[in-house]
Design a protein around this motif. Structure first.
Motif, PDB file in Angstrom:
ATOM      1  N   ALA A   1       0.830  -1.207   0.000  1.00 32.04           N
ATOM      2  CA  ALA A   1       0.000   0.000   0.000  1.00 32.04           C
ATOM      3  C   ALA A   1       0.864   1.257   0.000  1.00 32.04           C
ATOM      4  N   MET A   2       1.953   1.235   0.757  1.00 25.34           N
ATOM      5  CA  MET A   2       2.873   2.378   0.761  1.00 25.34           C
ATOM      6  C   MET A   2       3.440   2.625  -0.632  1.00 25.34           C
ATOM      7  N   ALA A   3       3.793   1.539  -1.327  1.00 26.34           N
ATOM      8  CA  ALA A   3       4.350   1.674  -2.673  1.00 26.34           C
ATOM      9  C   ALA A   3       3.340   2.264  -3.648  1.00 26.34           C
ATOM     10  N   CYS A   4       2.054   2.142  -3.339  1.00 25.43           N
ATOM     11  CA  CYS A   4       1.001   2.727  -4.169  1.00 25.43           C
ATOM     12  C   CYS A   4       0.658   4.145  -3.735  1.00 25.43           C
ATOM     13  N   GLY A   5       1.364   4.663  -2.730  1.00 25.11           N
ATOM     14  CA  GLY A   5       1.146   6.034  -2.291  1.00 25.11           C
ATOM     15  C   GLY A   5       0.014   6.215  -1.314  1.00 25.11           C
ATOM     16  N   LEU A   6      -0.394   5.140  -0.623  1.00 24.62           N
ATOM     17  CA  LEU A   6      -1.481   5.242   0.346  1.00 24.62           C
ATOM     18  C   LEU A   6      -0.945   5.526   1.741  1.00 24.62           C
ATOM     19  N   PRO A   7      -1.636   6.376   2.511  1.00 25.83           N
ATOM     20  CA  PRO A   7      -1.322   6.478   3.939  1.00 25.83           C
ATOM     21  C   PRO A   7      -1.844   5.238   4.652  1.00 25.83           C
ATOM     22  N   ILE A   8      -1.306   4.972   5.834  1.00 27.07           N
ATOM     23  CA  ILE A   8      -1.636   3.746   6.567  1.00 27.07           C
ATOM     24  C   ILE A   8      -2.239   4.094   7.935  1.00 27.07           C
ATOM     25  N   VAL A   9      -3.305   3.401   8.297  1.00 28.18           N
ATOM     26  CA  VAL A   9      -3.820   3.439   9.659  1.00 28.18           C
ATOM     27  C   VAL A   9      -3.731   2.010  10.185  1.00 28.18           C
ATOM     28  N   ALA A  10      -3.021   1.819  11.289  1.00 35.42           N
ATOM     29  CA  ALA A  10      -2.745   0.452  11.742  1.00 35.42           C
ATOM     30  C   ALA A  10      -2.595   0.393  13.248  1.00 35.42           C
ATOM     31  N   THR A  11      -2.667  -0.829  13.750  1.00 31.24           N
ATOM     32  CA  THR A  11      -2.369  -1.093  15.149  1.00 31.24           C
ATOM     33  C   THR A  11      -0.858  -1.139  15.328  1.00 31.24           C
TER      34      THR A  11
ATOM     35  N   GLY B   1       6.453  -5.580  13.112  1.00 26.42           N
ATOM     36  CA  GLY B   1       6.373  -5.454  11.667  1.00 26.42           C
ATOM     37  C   GLY B   1       5.874  -4.087  11.265  1.00 26.42           C
ATOM     38  N   THR B   2       4.641  -3.780  11.610  1.00 25.21           N
ATOM     39  CA  THR B   2       4.055  -2.485  11.246  1.00 25.21           C
ATOM     40  C   THR B   2       4.882  -1.335  11.808  1.00 25.21           C
ATOM     41  N   ASN B   3       5.374  -1.507  13.027  1.00 25.84           N
ATOM     42  CA  ASN B   3       6.164  -0.436  13.651  1.00 25.84           C
ATOM     43  C   ASN B   3       7.445  -0.139  12.884  1.00 25.84           C
ATOM     44  N   SER B   4       7.910  -1.103  12.104  1.00 27.54           N
ATOM     45  CA  SER B   4       9.125  -0.880  11.327  1.00 27.54           C
ATOM     46  C   SER B   4       8.839  -0.230   9.982  1.00 27.54           C
ATOM     47  N   LEU B   5       7.561  -0.127   9.625  1.00 28.14           N
ATOM     48  CA  LEU B   5       7.174   0.454   8.345  1.00 28.14           C
ATOM     49  C   LEU B   5       6.496   1.811   8.485  1.00 28.14           C
ATOM     50  N   VAL B   6       5.731   1.966   9.550  1.00 27.68           N
ATOM     51  CA  VAL B   6       4.912   3.165   9.716  1.00 27.68           C
ATOM     52  C   VAL B   6       5.426   3.992  10.881  1.00 27.68           C
ATOM     53  N   SER B   7       5.662   5.261  10.616  1.00 27.59           N
ATOM     54  CA  SER B   7       6.017   6.217  11.670  1.00 27.59           C
ATOM     55  C   SER B   7       4.810   7.107  11.915  1.00 27.59           C
ATOM     56  N   HIS B   8       4.351   7.123  13.151  1.00 26.52           N
ATOM     57  CA  HIS B   8       3.134   7.843  13.499  1.00 26.52           C
ATOM     58  C   HIS B   8       3.256   9.314  13.125  1.00 26.52           C
ATOM     59  N   GLY B   9       2.286   9.788  12.341  1.00 26.78           N
ATOM     60  CA  GLY B   9       2.261  11.186  11.958  1.00 26.78           C
ATOM     61  C   GLY B   9       3.144  11.531  10.784  1.00 26.78           C
ATOM     62  N   GLU B  10       3.833  10.525  10.213  1.00 26.69           N
ATOM     63  CA  GLU B  10       4.708  10.779   9.069  1.00 26.69           C
ATOM     64  C   GLU B  10       4.199  10.116   7.790  1.00 26.69           C
ATOM     65  N   ASN B  11       3.976   8.810   7.835  1.00 23.23           N
ATOM     66  CA  ASN B  11       3.382   8.144   6.674  1.00 23.23           C
ATOM     67  C   ASN B  11       2.125   7.368   7.059  1.00 23.23           C
TER      68      ASN B  11
ATOM     69  N   GLU C   1       5.259  10.200   1.648  1.00 25.36           N
ATOM     70  CA  GLU C   1       6.340   9.758   2.523  1.00 25.36           C
ATOM     71  C   GLU C   1       6.426   8.229   2.520  1.00 25.36           C
ATOM     72  N   GLY C   2       5.289   7.561   2.540  1.00 25.91           N
ATOM     73  CA  GLY C   2       5.301   6.107   2.468  1.00 25.91           C
ATOM     74  C   GLY C   2       5.903   5.612   1.167  1.00 25.91           C
ATOM     75  N   LEU C   3       5.570   6.296   0.070  1.00 26.32           N
ATOM     76  CA  LEU C   3       6.124   5.933  -1.227  1.00 26.32           C
ATOM     77  C   LEU C   3       7.641   6.103  -1.236  1.00 26.32           C
ATOM     78  N   ARG C   4       8.126   7.182  -0.634  1.00 26.40           N
ATOM     79  CA  ARG C   4       9.576   7.417  -0.576  1.00 26.40           C
ATOM     80  C   ARG C   4      10.260   6.259   0.154  1.00 26.40           C
ATOM     81  N   ARG C   5       9.674   5.805   1.246  1.00 18.08           N
ATOM     82  CA  ARG C   5      10.265   4.704   2.012  1.00 18.08           C
ATOM     83  C   ARG C   5      10.206   3.390   1.236  1.00 18.08           C
ATOM     84  N   ALA C   6       9.115   3.163   0.539  1.00 19.26           N
ATOM     85  CA  ALA C   6       8.975   1.924  -0.224  1.00 19.26           C
ATOM     86  C   ALA C   6      10.013   1.830  -1.329  1.00 19.26           C
ATOM     87  N   LYS C   7      10.383   2.962  -1.908  1.00 18.52           N
ATOM     88  CA  LYS C   7      11.356   2.970  -2.994  1.00 18.52           C
ATOM     89  C   LYS C   7      12.744   2.525  -2.544  1.00 18.52           C
TER      90      LYS C   7
END
Length: 385
Positions: free
Chosen positions: A297-307, A311-321, A353-359
């Motif tokens: 989803a990050m590679a597609c440019g989507l923001p993420i809402v997650a628990t 795993g998730t904590n290594s991909l998503v930074s709260h308030g950034e992507n 920001e998520g897309l930048r990280r996925a790249k």
């Protein structure tokens, strides 16, 4: 040690008969190893019509359907014909990818021959029990996992957050990171297709929340449904797109609004189009060791809402992507979704920001880490350390 010197026996509970993030990562790894000149032989249950074609040589393990989850199969061990095949292949390292009887037998087989064995950790199996009201057995499962993993020369896990949990649980003294990549030729924002959305009855101004993955209770289906119920109270134009299939699909459909769109399992460019055509990914699961769907989803440019979870904590930074919430705080997840719905600029910024990280996640560079672990444990065993 050259890659061509490696002879790897990979034992997996599911290599290709049901599609999931774990076995797709394994197939990518085997493809990479073969391109480097390594010799690989895979041992796993098989079915007449697998979900996709296996990469490399695949030897069938005897198995039975798992009660209540018949799409998955439980390996029954390593019978004589399989052990003879393994002897003939003459591996110099064993790689197990699931904590089942076959993996236990493979580690024993390796130790009897002074061959190193490593284990890759793909999911938090002990967390599954809660979703089936079997929490009382969690300490016993954790003890069984510890017994298996401590007999291995090393573990590999997909994220630092998962490594931290494994270390705290005393699973092994040597744990390396084998992260995950994403196919950026397949997953990218250019796959977004408004005509496709309209064809599914989704209007341009509706806020589309995606669920992506196997439709099974351990993916947090109950949490997802409650969060959507809260969201609809403040954002009535919100819609749900469910991408995937599984045994809990009927239950899930009953919990979600009547206008939720179920499109079944998607693959290839169809999958990428569905993800990119959504507006946000909601991922309430706490069972993943990594979370491939989040990265896609990050590679597609989507923001993420997650628990907030391994795993998730290594991909998503709260308030950034994206936005992370503590387990059980369904209100916070609903508020995060509503915030994105009301502020498209914020959603776009977090998606960028998520897309930048996925790249930054190249599959070959990531898989080379496993090659390094193989070499390291083989060399250490040769030196008698």
């Amino acid at each position: 040690m050259d890659a061509s010197d490696l002879r790897i026996a990979l034992v997996a509970g599911n290599y290709n008969y049901v599609r999931d993030g774990a076995n797709q990562a394994l197939n990518r790894l085997v493809g990479y190893l073969l391109r480097q000149g390594a010799h690989v032989r895979v041992y796993s249950p098989t079915v007449a019509e697998p979900a996709f074609e296996a990469t490399g040589d695949l030897v069938s393990l005897p198995s039975l359907p798992i009660p209540g989850r018949k799409e998955y199969r439980f390996p029954l061990g390593l019978p004589r014909r399989v052990r003879k095949d393994m002897e003939a292949f003459a591996p110099n390292i064993i790689h197990i990818a699931s904590p089942d009887i076959a993996s236990h037998r493979a580690v024993t087989w390796a130790r009897d021959r002074n061959i190193p064995a490593i284990a890759s950790v793909h999911t938090r199996f002990e967390t599954y029990l809660e979703y089936y009201h079997l929490q009382i057995f969690e300490p016993y499962m954790r003890a069984g996992l510890r017994r298996l993993y401590q007999r291995c020369d090393a573990l590999i896990a997909p994220a630092q957050s998962t490594v931290a949990v494994l270390e705290a649980q005393r699973m092994n003294d040597e744990i390396h990171i084998w992260s995950r990549g994403v196919d950026r030729e397949q997953f990218h924002p250019g796959r977004r297709d408004m005509d496709w959305r309209r064809a599914h009855g989704i209007e341009d101004d509706q806020f589309l929340v995606a669920f992506l993955g196997r439709i099974v209770m351990e993916k947090g289906l109950d949490v997802f449904a409650e969060v959507i119920d809260r969201l609809k109270q403040t954002t009535p134009r919100a819609r749900v797109l469910v991408i995937g299939m599984g045994p809990a699909e009927e239950w899930f459909a009953e919990q979600l609004p009547d206008d939720a769109v179920f499109i079944g399992q998607q693959t290839g460019n169809d999958l990428a189009r569905a993800v990119a055509s959504s507006d946000v990914l909601l991922n309430p699961s706490v069972t993943e060791a990594f979370g491939n769907v989040t990265l896609e989803a990050m590679a597609c440019g989507l923001p993420i809402v997650a628990t907030s979870a391994t795993g998730t904590n290594s991909l998503v930074s709260h308030g950034e992507n994206g936005f992370l919430s503590q387990r059980g705080d369904n209100r916070a997840m609903a508020e995060a979704l509503a915030r994105y719905a009301a502020d498209p600029a914020l959603a776009a910024a977090h998606g960028e920001e998520g897309l930048r990280r996925a790249k930054l996640r190249d599959w070959d560079a990531i898989n080379s880490a496993v090659l390094d672990v193989y070499r390291s444990v083989i060399e250490r065993r040769r030196k008698g350390e």
